[in-house]
Design a protein around this motif. Structure first.
Motif, PDB file in Angstrom:
ATOM      1  N   ILE A  56       0.856  -1.182   0.000  1.00 14.46           N
ATOM      2  CA  ILE A  56       0.000   0.000   0.000  1.00 14.46           C
ATOM      3  C   ILE A  56       0.892   1.231   0.000  1.00 14.46           C
ATOM      4  O   ILE A  56       1.953   1.239   0.621  1.00 14.46           O
ATOM      5  N   LYS A  57       0.467   2.238  -0.751  1.00 16.20           N
ATOM      6  CA  LYS A  57       1.172   3.517  -0.785  1.00 16.20           C
ATOM      7  C   LYS A  57       0.162   4.587  -0.417  1.00 16.20           C
ATOM      8  O   LYS A  57      -0.956   4.584  -0.923  1.00 16.20           O
ATOM      9  N   PHE A  58       0.569   5.493   0.463  1.00 17.10           N
ATOM     10  CA  PHE A  58      -0.391   6.474   0.959  1.00 17.10           C
ATOM     11  C   PHE A  58       0.323   7.675   1.549  1.00 17.10           C
ATOM     12  O   PHE A  58       1.526   7.641   1.800  1.00 17.10           O
ATOM     13  N   LYS A  59      -0.468   8.722   1.764  1.00 17.25           N
ATOM     14  CA  LYS A  59      -0.039   9.861   2.569  1.00 17.25           C
ATOM     15  C   LYS A  59      -0.862   9.791   3.849  1.00 17.25           C
ATOM     16  O   LYS A  59      -2.035   9.419   3.818  1.00 17.25           O
ATOM     17  N   LEU A  60      -0.249  10.144   4.970  1.00 16.82           N
ATOM     18  CA  LEU A  60      -0.978  10.137   6.243  1.00 16.82           C
ATOM     19  C   LEU A  60      -2.244  10.985   6.136  1.00 16.82           C
ATOM     20  O   LEU A  60      -2.245  12.026   5.478  1.00 16.82           O
ATOM     21  N   ASN A  61      -3.303  10.529   6.754  1.00 19.28           N
ATOM     22  CA  ASN A  61      -4.596  11.237   6.864  1.00 19.28           C
ATOM     23  C   ASN A  61      -5.361  11.365   5.556  1.00 19.28           C
ATOM     24  O   ASN A  61      -6.370  12.063   5.515  1.00 19.28           O
ATOM     25  N   GLU A  62      -4.899  10.722   4.465  1.00 23.21           N
ATOM     26  CA  GLU A  62      -5.619  10.792   3.183  1.00 23.21           C
ATOM     27  C   GLU A  62      -6.202   9.422   2.851  1.00 23.21           C
ATOM     28  O   GLU A  62      -5.452   8.469   2.627  1.00 23.21           O
ATOM     29  N   PRO A  63      -7.548   9.306   2.792  1.00 25.93           N
ATOM     30  CA  PRO A  63      -8.179   8.025   2.476  1.00 25.93           C
ATOM     31  C   PRO A  63      -7.776   7.522   1.085  1.00 25.93           C
ATOM     32  O   PRO A  63      -7.532   8.310   0.182  1.00 25.93           O
ATOM     33  N   PHE A  64      -7.690   6.193   0.948  1.00 24.43           N
ATOM     34  CA  PHE A  64      -7.374   5.579  -0.341  1.00 24.43           C
ATOM     35  C   PHE A  64      -8.063   4.221  -0.432  1.00 24.43           C
ATOM     36  O   PHE A  64      -8.534   3.688   0.563  1.00 24.43           O
ATOM     37  N   GLU A  65      -8.126   3.693  -1.653  1.00 22.26           N
ATOM     38  CA  GLU A  65      -8.726   2.374  -1.878  1.00 22.26           C
ATOM     39  C   GLU A  65      -7.635   1.322  -1.717  1.00 22.26           C
ATOM     40  O   GLU A  65      -6.543   1.481  -2.252  1.00 22.26           O
ATOM     41  N   GLU A  66      -7.938   0.259  -0.974  1.00 21.21           N
ATOM     42  CA  GLU A  66      -6.967  -0.809  -0.742  1.00 21.21           C
ATOM     43  C   GLU A  66      -7.594  -2.148  -1.088  1.00 21.21           C
ATOM     44  O   GLU A  66      -8.760  -2.390  -0.798  1.00 21.21           O
ATOM     45  N   THR A  67      -6.811  -3.028  -1.722  1.00 23.87           N
ATOM     46  CA  THR A  67      -7.217  -4.424  -1.876  1.00 23.87           C
ATOM     47  C   THR A  67      -6.319  -5.210  -0.938  1.00 23.87           C
ATOM     48  O   THR A  67      -5.097  -5.227  -1.094  1.00 23.87           O
ATOM     49  N   THR A  68      -6.910  -5.818   0.081  1.00 20.20           N
ATOM     50  CA  THR A  68      -6.142  -6.484   1.133  1.00 20.20           C
ATOM     51  C   THR A  68      -5.617  -7.840   0.660  1.00 20.20           C
ATOM     52  O   THR A  68      -6.038  -8.353  -0.383  1.00 20.20           O
ATOM     53  N   ALA A  69      -4.747  -8.448   1.445  1.00 21.34           N
ATOM     54  CA  ALA A  69      -4.161  -9.753   1.119  1.00 21.34           C
ATOM     55  C   ALA A  69      -5.241 -10.821   0.963  1.00 21.34           C
ATOM     56  O   ALA A  69      -5.089 -11.760   0.189  1.00 21.34           O
ATOM     57  N   ASP A  70      -6.367 -10.667   1.682  1.00 29.22           N
ATOM     58  CA  ASP A  70      -7.464 -11.630   1.574  1.00 29.22           C
ATOM     59  C   ASP A  70      -8.531 -11.151   0.583  1.00 29.22           C
ATOM     60  O   ASP A  70      -9.637 -11.659   0.570  1.00 29.22           O
ATOM     61  N   ASP A  71      -8.174 -10.161  -0.240  1.00 29.43           N
ATOM     62  CA  ASP A  71      -9.003  -9.688  -1.352  1.00 29.43           C
ATOM     63  C   ASP A  71     -10.208  -8.835  -0.983  1.00 29.43           C
ATOM     64  O   ASP A  71     -11.107  -8.649  -1.793  1.00 29.43           O
ATOM     65  N   ARG A  72     -10.234  -8.286   0.235  1.00 30.25           N
ATOM     66  CA  ARG A  72     -11.282  -7.329   0.542  1.00 30.25           C
ATOM     67  C   ARG A  72     -10.942  -6.007  -0.138  1.00 30.25           C
ATOM     68  O   ARG A  72      -9.789  -5.630  -0.236  1.00 30.25           O
ATOM     69  N   LYS A  73     -11.963  -5.305  -0.614  1.00 32.94           N
ATOM     70  CA  LYS A  73     -11.788  -3.961  -1.172  1.00 32.94           C
ATOM     71  C   LYS A  73     -12.193  -2.995  -0.070  1.00 32.94           C
ATOM     72  O   LYS A  73     -13.354  -2.950   0.319  1.00 32.94           O
ATOM     73  N   THR A  74     -11.220  -2.247   0.452  1.00 30.41           N
ATOM     74  CA  THR A  74     -11.510  -1.392   1.599  1.00 30.41           C
ATOM     75  C   THR A  74     -11.217   0.067   1.290  1.00 30.41           C
ATOM     76  O   THR A  74     -10.455   0.395   0.388  1.00 30.41           O
ATOM     77  N   ARG A  75     -11.849   0.919   2.054  1.00 28.77           N
ATOM     78  CA  ARG A  75     -11.519   2.346   2.083  1.00 28.77           C
ATOM     79  C   ARG A  75     -10.637   2.478   3.316  1.00 28.77           C
ATOM     80  O   ARG A  75     -11.056   2.152   4.429  1.00 28.77           O
ATOM     81  N   THR A  76      -9.410   2.905   3.116  1.00 29.05           N
ATOM     82  CA  THR A  76      -8.415   2.868   4.180  1.00 29.05           C
ATOM     83  C   THR A  76      -7.851   4.262   4.427  1.00 29.05           C
ATOM     84  O   THR A  76      -7.687   5.043   3.495  1.00 29.05           O
ATOM     85  N   VAL A  77      -7.570   4.549   5.691  1.00 22.97           N
ATOM     86  CA  VAL A  77      -6.862   5.779   6.039  1.00 22.97           C
ATOM     87  C   VAL A  77      -5.835   5.417   7.112  1.00 22.97           C
ATOM     88  O   VAL A  77      -6.111   4.610   7.998  1.00 22.97           O
ATOM     89  N   VAL A  78      -4.635   5.998   6.984  1.00 26.17           N
ATOM     90  CA  VAL A  78      -3.571   5.752   7.955  1.00 26.17           C
ATOM     91  C   VAL A  78      -3.236   7.071   8.642  1.00 26.17           C
ATOM     92  O   VAL A  78      -3.046   8.092   7.984  1.00 26.17           O
ATOM     93  N   THR A  79      -3.191   7.031   9.966  1.00 29.88           N
ATOM     94  CA  THR A  79      -2.898   8.234  10.760  1.00 29.88           C
ATOM     95  C   THR A  79      -1.778   7.923  11.756  1.00 29.88           C
ATOM     96  O   THR A  79      -1.474   6.758  12.005  1.00 29.88           O
ATOM     97  N   MET A  80      -1.183   8.973  12.293  1.00 29.61           N
ATOM     98  CA  MET A  80      -0.242   8.818  13.412  1.00 29.61           C
ATOM     99  C   MET A  80      -0.993   9.248  14.663  1.00 29.61           C
ATOM    100  O   MET A  80      -1.532  10.352  14.705  1.00 29.61           O
ATOM    101  N   GLU A  81      -1.074   8.365  15.651  1.00 29.74           N
ATOM    102  CA  GLU A  81      -1.770   8.684  16.899  1.00 29.74           C
ATOM    103  C   GLU A  81      -0.907   8.221  18.072  1.00 29.74           C
ATOM    104  O   GLU A  81      -0.662   7.023  18.205  1.00 29.74           O
ATOM    105  N   ASN A  82      -0.441   9.172  18.875  1.00 29.35           N
ATOM    106  CA  ASN A  82       0.383   8.851  20.044  1.00 29.35           C
ATOM    107  C   ASN A  82       1.569   7.958  19.692  1.00 29.35           C
ATOM    108  O   ASN A  82       1.852   6.981  20.383  1.00 29.35           O
TER     109      ASN A  82
END
Length: 134
Positions: free
Chosen positions: A64-90
């Motif tokens: 997966i390639k992303f910028k923090l706090n920006e939602p993106f479409e991800e296809t997971t290892a088990d083939d789910r299609k997800t809306r994903t966001v990655v953040t830094m928290e604590n």
């Protein structure tokens, strides 16, 4: 903050991962493979602040390639299609995946020089621990 995660990490332990995969809806055959797989995690970052997390194993490699706090479409290892966001928290890198009205999160943190990933679905928590390759 993401810099401390950058590197190649080798899995040394995985606890409760089968229950986690069951909770997110992974089928039996895929769970069997998932339980036997010990992927390396490769975290990198470019000059523009794009982060890349690659999970590499003999069975499957996902990235997966992303910028923090920006939602993106991800296809997971088990083939789910997800809306994903990655953040830094604590100090934790928190990856939230949502699909079909469901949500799971993966919280990664550095603890005692190890990368600890907590995979959380409701009250089911799997813990996968990695050490940094030199």
């Amino acid at each position: 903050m993401v810099e401390k995660f950058v590197g190649t990490w080798r899995m040394i332990s995985s606890e409760n991962f089968d229950d986690y995969m069951k909770a997110i809806g992974v089928g039996f055959a895929t769970r069997q493979v998932g339980n036997r797989t010990k992927p390396n995690l490769i975290v990198s970052m470019d000059d523009q602040g794009n982060v890349c997390i690659k999970s590499q194993s003999t069975f499957k490699t996902t990235e997966i390639k992303f910028k923090l706090n920006e939602p993106f479409e991800e296809t997971t290892a088990d083939d789910r299609k997800t809306r994903t966001v990655v953040t830094m928290e604590n100090g934790k890198l928190v990856q939230r995946q949502s699909w079909d009205g469901r949500e799971t999160s993966i919280e990664r943190e550095i603890s005692d020089g190890k990368l600890v990933a907590r995979c959380i679905m409701g009250d089911v928590v799997a813990v996968r621990t990695y050490v940094k390759e030199m």
